[in-house]
Design an enzyme around this catalytic site. Structure first.
Site, PDB file in Angstrom:
ATOM      1  N   HIS A 210       0.997  -1.026  -0.011  1.00  9.41           N
ATOM      2  CA  HIS A 210      -0.168   0.056   0.093  1.00  9.41           C
ATOM      3  C   HIS A 210       0.838   1.151   0.095  1.00  9.41           C
ATOM      4  CE1 HIS A 210      -3.827   1.983   0.358  1.00  9.41           C
ATOM      5  NE2 HIS A 210      -4.507   0.865   0.745  1.00  9.41           N
ATOM      6  N   ASP A 214      -2.333   1.947  -4.442  1.00  6.55           N
ATOM      7  CA  ASP A 214      -3.637   1.995  -3.703  1.00  6.55           C
ATOM      8  C   ASP A 214      -4.419   0.678  -3.937  1.00  6.55           C
ATOM      9  OD1 ASP A 214      -2.567   4.289  -2.135  1.00  6.55           O
ATOM     10  OD2 ASP A 214      -3.626   5.641  -3.630  1.00  6.55           O
TER      11      ASP A 214
END
Length: 241
Positions: A210, A214
């Protein structure tokens, strides 16, 4: 009365220690998130049957379900350089790639090994299948070229043949993502006429770092991958014509 036998002690060294160190580093240094979805595997099963039936007559290799998935992954990734990416920690930068060096996770007697297929996005299905088969054999024999064990941009790991329906693959650092391929199982789905039918579906588990990518871009990659897998009959029609 039966008594338990003494345990067998296995030294924690060599490739087992290396794998453990890399997996621990991956989990402790990245912000990992796993996204799960599934794809209609009817086309995959159909193409696999056709390939198996026609392999000898057409001079084709043994094209497996995993080959079909890897080929589709390699063809999809160039449109998603944020997923096909490597985190370069020393330079504190993200290297986004449009070329695909596809890592293939291989279960060997010594432990997990990842061999990387260079420029997999440019390969025909039959060539990719032959390359993957050769790398798997060489990994298990311990004869794989060490240069092929690094430089990957994305990895595929497949536990479907072992009946695993979903799992959380660990990213192969410094890459930003890894795809887990799960078992094909019959699942209730709505047919074209609105009735409920059983449909073979393959589970797909994408773990992303992450810090680099995303959830939404990762999900869009999975959406396109599912489309590609479900269109595999049309994409491979010329090979079996």
């Amino acid at each position: 009365m039966n008594t338990p036998s003494d345990p067998t002690y296995v030294p924690y060294k060599g490739i087992r220690k290396l794998i453990g160190s890399r997996m621990h580093e991956s989990m402790s240094s990245q912000a990992q998130l796993t996204l799960n979805t599934s794809a209609n595997a009817s086309g995959l099963l159909s193409v696999r049957k056709i390939a198996k039936d026609q392999a000898a007559a057409k001079g084709l290799p043994n094209i497996t379900i995993n080959d079909l998935v890897c080929w589709t992954v390699a063809r999809t990734l160039p449109r998603f350089p944020d997923v096909n990416a490597v985190f370069e920690a020393d330079e504190q930068r993200i290297a986004q790639h449009t070329r695909v060096n596809l890592g293939i996770a291989v279960d060997t007697p010594r432990g997990l090994v990842v061999a990387n297929v260079q420029d997999a996005h440019d390969m025909a299905l039959s060539d990719l299948s032959r390359t993957v088969a050769r790398y798997i054999d060489e990994c298990r024999a311990g004869s794989i070229d060490m240069d092929l064990l690094s430089g990957g941009t994305f990895t595929v790991t497949n536990l479907g043949s072992l009946g695993i329906e979903t799992f959380t693959p660990i990213v192969n650092i410094p890459q930003a993502a890894i795809l887990g391929v799960c078992a094909i199982r019959d699942t209730a789905a709505r047919g074209a006429d609105g009735s409920i039918v059983l449909q073979p579906r393959m589970g797909l588990s994408l773990t992303i770092d992450h810090r680099v990518v995303d959830g939404a871009p990762g999900s869009r990659f999975l959406q396109e991958l599912v489309k590609g897998l479900e269109a595999i009959e049309a994409e491979t029609a010329a090979l079996f014509a």
